[in-house]
Design a protein around this motif. Structure first.
Motif, PDB file in Angstrom:
ATOM      1  N   ILE A  72       0.841  -1.202   0.000  1.00  0.00           N
ATOM      2  CA  ILE A  72       0.000   0.000   0.000  1.00  0.00           C
ATOM      3  C   ILE A  72       0.874   1.249   0.000  1.00  0.00           C
ATOM      4  N   GLU A  73       1.958   1.216   0.745  1.00  0.00           N
ATOM      5  CA  GLU A  73       2.897   2.348   0.755  1.00  0.00           C
ATOM      6  C   GLU A  73       3.472   2.569  -0.644  1.00  0.00           C
ATOM      7  N   ARG A  74       3.808   1.480  -1.319  1.00  0.00           N
ATOM      8  CA  ARG A  74       4.355   1.579  -2.679  1.00  0.00           C
ATOM      9  C   ARG A  74       3.319   2.151  -3.642  1.00  0.00           C
ATOM     10  N   ALA A  75       2.084   1.653  -3.545  1.00  0.00           N
ATOM     11  CA  ALA A  75       1.016   2.147  -4.424  1.00  0.00           C
ATOM     12  C   ALA A  75       0.716   3.619  -4.148  1.00  0.00           C
ATOM     13  N   ALA A  76       0.861   4.033  -2.885  1.00  0.00           N
ATOM     14  CA  ALA A  76       0.615   5.433  -2.538  1.00  0.00           C
ATOM     15  C   ALA A  76       1.654   6.344  -3.182  1.00  0.00           C
ATOM     16  N   LYS A  77       2.892   5.864  -3.273  1.00  0.00           N
ATOM     17  CA  LYS A  77       3.969   6.680  -3.840  1.00  0.00           C
ATOM     18  C   LYS A  77       3.980   6.649  -5.365  1.00  0.00           C
ATOM     19  N   GLU A  78       3.683   5.488  -5.936  1.00  0.00           N
ATOM     20  CA  GLU A  78       3.864   5.308  -7.374  1.00  0.00           C
ATOM     21  C   GLU A  78       2.648   4.676  -8.042  1.00  0.00           C
ATOM     22  N   GLY A  79       1.458   5.004  -7.573  1.00  0.00           N
ATOM     23  CA  GLY A  79       0.303   4.388  -8.202  1.00  0.00           C
ATOM     24  C   GLY A  79      -1.016   4.736  -7.547  1.00  0.00           C
ATOM     25  N   VAL A  80      -1.881   3.735  -7.480  1.00  0.00           N
ATOM     26  CA  VAL A  80      -3.257   3.937  -7.028  1.00  0.00           C
ATOM     27  C   VAL A  80      -3.690   2.727  -6.191  1.00  0.00           C
ATOM     28  N   VAL A  81      -4.538   2.975  -5.208  1.00  0.00           N
ATOM     29  CA  VAL A  81      -5.191   1.894  -4.461  1.00  0.00           C
ATOM     30  C   VAL A  81      -6.619   1.783  -4.990  1.00  0.00           C
ATOM     31  N   VAL A  82      -6.973   0.605  -5.494  1.00  0.00           N
ATOM     32  CA  VAL A  82      -8.323   0.362  -5.999  1.00  0.00           C
ATOM     33  C   VAL A  82      -9.111  -0.367  -4.919  1.00  0.00           C
TER      34      VAL A  82
END
Length: 261
Positions: A166-176
């Motif tokens: 989730i930390e990675r998606a927050a920095k470089e993407g999206v949480v679906v």
């Protein structure tokens, strides 16, 4: 939210050099570092040259395939494609310069850059929405995104893996966040949403609509007089709605919303 500059390998036919130069210039304006080159010795059978090209591909975090009739006939371009597919398909993005080059090129490349920036996706979903979630995960994976989802409950391993992703998606993407219509969010998913909010993640809500269908009987109730209607419901503008078995058009709409975040 993407901390590193995007480095882009432009895979193209030298016959399209003028169009590709314009693409390079646009990518530079969008904050990327594109690499394009043409060597006269590309016509030679040179193992050292092939190794050099492979190293250049490996050194970039994005492989942009400038697809065209010329590129499809280019032996070197096809070798580059085969190589990157064997290494990491998630780095491949495509611009069709034969069909998409007119007028909307800047918008098209801006969408590509947004897709790259949103490349890491964490999918949170309840067990009841697993069927729809798996369709979403497969669709996004096929689109070249790095997709992660954990549904193992609140174990120590689950918390550790989920927190990092989730930390990675927050920095470089999206949480679906996949929700089932009318159902209360479970405890595990609440924890995932809480972590996403704490990390400041961009969150895309996907609501799975239930097949709420009722009979409408006309005449004397004969079988030929029975029709079915789907209840019309009020939808939230902030969410994307899909069926329990999402259609391609629904998944396309979700993908478009994701790339625009």
């Amino acid at each position: 939210m993407y901390d590193q500059k995007l480095t882009v390998f432009l895979s193209h036919s030298h016959k399209d050099i003028e169009k590709v130069r314009k693409i390079r210039d646009i990518l530079e304006i969008l904050g990327c570092e594109p690499l394009m080159f043409f060597l006269k010795c590309l016509d030679d059978d040179n193992d050292q040259l092939e190794d050099f090209i492979k190293r250049e591909i490996d050194a970039r975090n994005v492989f942009l395939y400038c697809r065209s009739r010329n590129a499809e006939r280019s032996e070197w371009v096809q070798k580059e494609l085969e190589y990157i597919k064997s290494r990491d398909k998630s780095r491949i993005y495509t611009v069709d310069i034969d069909n998409d080059f007119c007028g909307g090129t800047v918008s098209l490349l801006n969408d590509v850059v947004n897709m790259i920036k949103n490349n890491n996706v964490f999918v949170s979903y309840p067990g009841k929405a697993a069927r729809a979630a798996q369709s979403i995960i497969q669709y996004l994976s096929d689109a070249g995104m790095h997709v992660v989802s954990e549904s193992n409950g609140l174990s120590e391993k689950w918390l550790s893996i989920t927190g990092k992703e989730i930390e990675r998606a927050a920095k470089e993407g999206v949480v679906v966040v996949v929700e089932e219509e009318g159902e209360e969010t479970g405890f595990s998913q609440k924890e995932e949403i809480k972590m996403a909010l704490e990390e400041g993640a961009k969150i895309l809500r996907v609501v799975v609509e239930k097949d709420d269908v009722g009979p409408m009987i006309l005449g004397r109730g004969l079988s030929s007089d029975v029709f079915y209607f789907k209840t019309i419901k009020k939808r939230e503008k902030s969410a994307v709605y899909v069926d329990e078995k999402p259609t391609k058009s629904q998944l396309d709409k979700m993908y478009f919303a994701l790339t625009k975040m």
